[in-house]
Every structure is written in structure tokens, then in C-alpha cells.
Design a protein around this motif. Structure first.
Motif, PDB file in Angstrom:
ATOM      1  N   GLY A 174     -20.066 -38.649  32.295  1.00  9.45           N
ATOM      2  CA  GLY A 174     -18.866 -39.030  33.021  1.00  9.45           C
ATOM      3  C   GLY A 174     -18.538 -38.108  34.172  1.00  9.45           C
ATOM      4  O   GLY A 174     -17.835 -38.494  35.105  1.00  9.45           O
ATOM      5  N   TYR A 175     -19.039 -36.850  34.131  1.00  8.36           N
ATOM      6  CA  TYR A 175     -18.643 -35.828  35.093  1.00  8.36           C
ATOM      7  C   TYR A 175     -19.723 -35.557  36.130  1.00  8.36           C
ATOM      8  O   TYR A 175     -20.917 -35.598  35.827  1.00  8.36           O
ATOM      9  CB  TYR A 175     -18.353 -34.514  34.361  1.00  8.36           C
ATOM     10  CG  TYR A 175     -17.162 -34.568  33.439  1.00  8.36           C
ATOM     11  CD1 TYR A 175     -15.875 -34.378  33.915  1.00  8.36           C
ATOM     12  CD2 TYR A 175     -17.347 -34.797  32.079  1.00  8.36           C
ATOM     13  CE1 TYR A 175     -14.780 -34.423  33.058  1.00  8.36           C
ATOM     14  CE2 TYR A 175     -16.260 -34.843  31.212  1.00  8.36           C
ATOM     15  CZ  TYR A 175     -14.977 -34.654  31.707  1.00  8.36           C
ATOM     16  OH  TYR A 175     -13.904 -34.704  30.862  1.00  8.36           O
ATOM     17  N   LEU A 207     -26.852 -46.974  28.129  1.00  6.28           N
ATOM     18  CA  LEU A 207     -26.469 -47.635  29.375  1.00  6.28           C
ATOM     19  C   LEU A 207     -26.080 -46.604  30.426  1.00  6.28           C
ATOM     20  O   LEU A 207     -25.661 -45.489  30.095  1.00  6.28           O
ATOM     21  CB  LEU A 207     -25.276 -48.576  29.151  1.00  6.28           C
ATOM     22  CG  LEU A 207     -25.493 -49.788  28.250  1.00  6.28           C
ATOM     23  CD1 LEU A 207     -24.159 -50.457  27.938  1.00  6.28           C
ATOM     24  CD2 LEU A 207     -26.444 -50.783  28.907  1.00  6.28           C
ATOM     25  N   LEU A 208     -26.201 -46.998  31.688  1.00  6.84           N
ATOM     26  CA  LEU A 208     -25.689 -46.215  32.799  1.00  6.84           C
ATOM     27  C   LEU A 208     -24.481 -46.928  33.386  1.00  6.84           C
ATOM     28  O   LEU A 208     -24.494 -48.149  33.548  1.00  6.84           O
ATOM     29  CB  LEU A 208     -26.759 -46.047  33.875  1.00  6.84           C
ATOM     30  CG  LEU A 208     -28.037 -45.310  33.451  1.00  6.84           C
ATOM     31  CD1 LEU A 208     -29.065 -45.353  34.571  1.00  6.84           C
ATOM     32  CD2 LEU A 208     -27.737 -43.884  33.041  1.00  6.84           C
ATOM     33  N   GLY A 268      -9.911 -39.331  36.616  1.00  2.22           N
ATOM     34  CA  GLY A 268     -10.532 -40.634  36.424  1.00  2.22           C
ATOM     35  C   GLY A 268      -9.632 -41.783  36.846  1.00  2.22           C
ATOM     36  O   GLY A 268      -9.982 -42.950  36.653  1.00  2.22           O
ATOM     37  N   GLY A 269      -8.480 -41.468  37.442  1.00  2.38           N
ATOM     38  CA  GLY A 269      -7.542 -42.515  37.845  1.00  2.38           C
ATOM     39  C   GLY A 269      -8.045 -43.396  38.964  1.00  2.38           C
ATOM     40  O   GLY A 269      -7.510 -44.495  39.176  1.00  2.38           O
ATOM     41  N   HIS A 270      -9.081 -42.971  39.664  1.00  2.00           N
ATOM     42  CA  HIS A 270      -9.623 -43.756  40.776  1.00  2.00           C
ATOM     43  C   HIS A 270     -10.153 -45.107  40.320  1.00  2.00           C
ATOM     44  O   HIS A 270     -10.242 -46.042  41.122  1.00  2.00           O
ATOM     45  CB  HIS A 270     -10.744 -42.983  41.463  1.00  2.00           C
ATOM     46  CG  HIS A 270     -11.917 -42.733  40.572  1.00  2.00           C
ATOM     47  ND1 HIS A 270     -11.893 -41.829  39.525  1.00  2.00           N
ATOM     48  CD2 HIS A 270     -13.168 -43.285  40.537  1.00  2.00           C
ATOM     49  CE1 HIS A 270     -13.052 -41.831  38.906  1.00  2.00           C
ATOM     50  NE2 HIS A 270     -13.846 -42.701  39.485  1.00  2.00           N
ATOM     51  N   VAL A 271     -10.530 -45.237  39.041  1.00  2.00           N
ATOM     52  CA  VAL A 271     -11.146 -46.482  38.576  1.00  2.00           C
ATOM     53  C   VAL A 271     -10.193 -47.663  38.647  1.00  2.00           C
ATOM     54  O   VAL A 271     -10.623 -48.816  38.592  1.00  2.00           O
ATOM     55  CB  VAL A 271     -11.694 -46.329  37.140  1.00  2.00           C
ATOM     56  CG1 VAL A 271     -12.756 -45.241  37.082  1.00  2.00           C
ATOM     57  CG2 VAL A 271     -10.572 -46.055  36.144  1.00  2.00           C
ATOM     58  N   HIS A 272      -8.894 -47.385  38.775  1.00  2.00           N
ATOM     59  CA  HIS A 272      -7.907 -48.466  38.868  1.00  2.00           C
ATOM     60  C   HIS A 272      -7.705 -48.950  40.301  1.00  2.00           C
ATOM     61  O   HIS A 272      -6.971 -49.917  40.527  1.00  2.00           O
ATOM     62  CB  HIS A 272      -6.577 -47.998  38.281  1.00  2.00           C
ATOM     63  CG  HIS A 272      -6.684 -47.519  36.859  1.00  2.00           C
ATOM     64  ND1 HIS A 272      -7.071 -48.343  35.826  1.00  2.00           N
ATOM     65  CD2 HIS A 272      -6.490 -46.289  36.311  1.00  2.00           C
ATOM     66  CE1 HIS A 272      -7.100 -47.655  34.693  1.00  2.00           C
ATOM     67  NE2 HIS A 272      -6.754 -46.409  34.950  1.00  2.00           N
ATOM     68  N   ALA A 294     -16.994 -41.288  36.134  1.00  2.00           N
ATOM     69  CA  ALA A 294     -17.218 -42.463  35.274  1.00  2.00           C
ATOM     70  C   ALA A 294     -16.570 -42.200  33.914  1.00  2.00           C
ATOM     71  O   ALA A 294     -17.255 -41.799  32.966  1.00  2.00           O
ATOM     72  CB  ALA A 294     -18.700 -42.745  35.136  1.00  2.00           C
ATOM     73  N   PRO A 295     -15.273 -42.418  33.783  1.00  2.00           N
ATOM     74  CA  PRO A 295     -14.555 -42.028  32.560  1.00  2.00           C
ATOM     75  C   PRO A 295     -15.084 -42.665  31.282  1.00  2.00           C
ATOM     76  O   PRO A 295     -14.955 -42.070  30.207  1.00  2.00           O
ATOM     77  CB  PRO A 295     -13.116 -42.484  32.840  1.00  2.00           C
ATOM     78  CG  PRO A 295     -13.017 -42.560  34.322  1.00  2.00           C
ATOM     79  CD  PRO A 295     -14.367 -42.962  34.806  1.00  2.00           C
TER      80      PRO A 295
END
Length: 293
Positions: free
Chosen positions: A200-201, A218-219, A242-246, A209-210
Motif C-alpha cells: 500500500g505504501y 492481486l496488484l 489514503g484519502g485521495h482514493v475518494h 493504495a490503501p
């Protein structure tokens, strides 16, 4: 009692690596474990040393940052050799994904007593690098350029070098047109980057990638679309949590084989070390590495 071979590169962050190893080594020896130290001349030499130690049935300790962890872990991928980490680099992102303790006492307990865990690795193929294996992620775009700047930084270290490198890269970046093929299905993407993440980091603690897991086979493919630079800087700040995923500019896919190509020369990197240009193909190697965590 486990027998360890610690691999250190004395020229790449050597003082920090030596200091980190010294604290842990004393605790391992006091507990009755055997420990020998091997000094590498390069990452390729470190891989050779790791394979040799593994053939002798020893636990290999990668002492350093993500480049050393990825290089040695990649070499041991597909073998029965057990890998341990002594984090001593700028990023230590793979150690962070493993949730390794930073205190020497706690880390020594992990190395001495914890049961091995099987994790996935990433096979990387391109015209330049015919085949290599890494641990954390492969990233193509502005982040690869930022990492290059961070690696060349002389006055800044740690997260500061990554942040400064990111600022420099973003101010000169123009969005690229990507073709991203995930398990045979092509996706067109115009923007800043494409990241194929096992961990994730990346980039010294940024949670790109949280939901990525080291052992799910999987990737996670993170694609950040074209956006005004002001918005992109805000998005960069959200990488801390990880807030960017929203954000609507972020798209995440999952797959086992990913090919990344672009309409112009776009750099890519892997675990802070591999530097080349697209296209590149990456594949997950499930449960390929035994690691202590």
C-alpha cells in the motif's frame, strides 16, 4: 536457533545501515543466534550474496531501505530462503507494509521468534530489464520522476527529499496518454501516473493504495487522472492518509498482469531503484517469498 546473514551496502547509506544493524545484532547474539555480516559492492552483488546465504540454509537480513529490500527480496522470490528486514533507508515502505516494529528490541523478537509469512512479489519485464522481481510497487509517471530527483538529492533526506522531488517533478510534468492493460482488458488514461501496487505504501510513507494486500495474489492499479496542478498538490497531501482514493480523478483497478504503455517517453521505477522508460509489463507472483514480520 536461527542463523542469520546480514547484507549491508557500505556505500549506500552505509552509516545508517551499520548503526541499525549494530543495535539488532547485539540482541540477536545475546539470544544465542548466529550472525554474520556480508558487505555488498552493488545491488547485483547483494543479490548474489543473498542467494549464497540462502543455499546455506541461513536467514537473510536485508539491511537498508526499499532498494535493498526489493533487490534481495526479489532475488529470493521463488526460493525457500527466509527473509528478514532491518529497515535503515529513507522510505522503508515495504517494512511499513509488513507492520515491522522500529524499536530494536521488538524487531529482534520478530526476527528470532516469529513464524514465516508468505507474501506476493512482482515480476517486472521490459525491453531494458528483461526480467526482475521487486516487492512493493511499479510506478510510471510523475512519481518516477520525483523519485529520481529524491535519489539525486544531496541536502535533503527522508520524507523531505521525496516531498522536494515531488514538487520539482509536478511543476515540469505534462500529462501523458497511457494505455493500461489489466488482465487483457485495455483502459485509456491521461494523467500523472499509473501505479501497480503490491504494498500500500510508496514514496516514504505515502499510502498510495490503501486496500492493497501483500498476500492476496492481486496488484492494485492506481491511476491519477489529469487535473489542475493546485488540485494535484492537494491530492498529494491526501496520500498521507489514503484519502485521495475518494477523488474522482483517481481510479483503482485490480489484476494479476498489467501492461503500461504511453504515447511518449515516460519514466517508470520500482522499489526506488529500477529506472527505465515505458512500456513495462508486471505480474504478481503469489506467495513467492517467505518473510519474517
Amino acid at each position: 536457533m536461527r542463523q542469520f546473514t546480514a547484507i549491508v551496502n557500505p556505500t549506500a547509506g552505509g552509516s545508517a545501515s551499520a548503526a541499525a544493524l549494530l543495535k539488532v545484532a547485539r540482541l540477536l547474539r545475546e539470544a544465542g543466534a548466529g550472525l554474520e555480516t556480508a558487505y555488498s559492492r552493488s545491488l547485483a552483488h547483494a543479490r548474489e550474496l543473498a542467494l549464497h546465504a540462502g543455499q546455506q540454509g541461513r536467514v537473510v537480513l536485508a539491511v537498508g531501505g526499499d532498494g535493498m529490500a526489493g533487490g534481495i527480496g526479489g532475488a529470493l522470490s521463488g526460493t525457500d530462503t527466509l527473509l528478514g528486514l532491518v529497515p535503515a533507508g529513507r522510505g522503508n515502505d515495504f517494512a511499513r507494509a509488513l507492520n515491522l516494529p522500529t524499536e530494536p528490541d521488538a524487531l529482534a523478537q520478530v526476527l528470532l521468534h516469529h513464524e514465516p509469512r508468505k507474501v506476493d512479489t512482482i515480476e517486472v519485464e521490459s525491453a531494458v530489464h528483461q526480467r526482475t522481481v521487486v516487492l512493493g510497487s511499479v510506478y510510471a509517471g510523475v512519481d518516477a520522476l520525483a523519485n529520481r530527483h529524491a535519489n539525486n538529492a544531496t541536502l535533503l533526506r527522508g520524507a523531505a527529499s521525496y516531498y522536494a522531488g515531488g514538487l520539482r517533478a509536478v511543476t515540469t510534468w505534462r500529462p501523458a496518454r497511457y494505455r493500461v492493460t489489466v488482465d487483457g482488458q485495455e483502459h485509456l488514461h491521461t494523467g500523472y501516473t499509473v501505479v501497480a501496487a503490491n504494498s500500500g505504501y510508496y514514496g516514504s510513507g505515502r499510502l498510495i493504495a490503501p486496500d492493497a494486500r501483500l498476500d492476496d495474489g492481486l496488484l492494485d492499479v492506481v491511476m491519477i487522472r489529469e487535473a489542475p496542478r493546485r488540485l494535484f498538490f492537494a491530492l498529494m497531501n491526501e496520500l498521507k492518509t489514503g484519502g485521495h482514493v475518494h477523488r474522482p480523478q483517481v481510479r483503482i483497478l485490480r489484476g494479476r498482469e498489467i501492461r503500461i504503455a504511453a504515447d511518449r517517453e515516460v519514466p517508470y521505477g520500482a522499489d526506488g531503484e529500477v529506472e527505465a522508460t515505458l512500456p513495462v509489463t508486471v505480474r504478481v507472483l503469489p506467495a513467492a517469498l517467505r518473510v519474517l514480520s
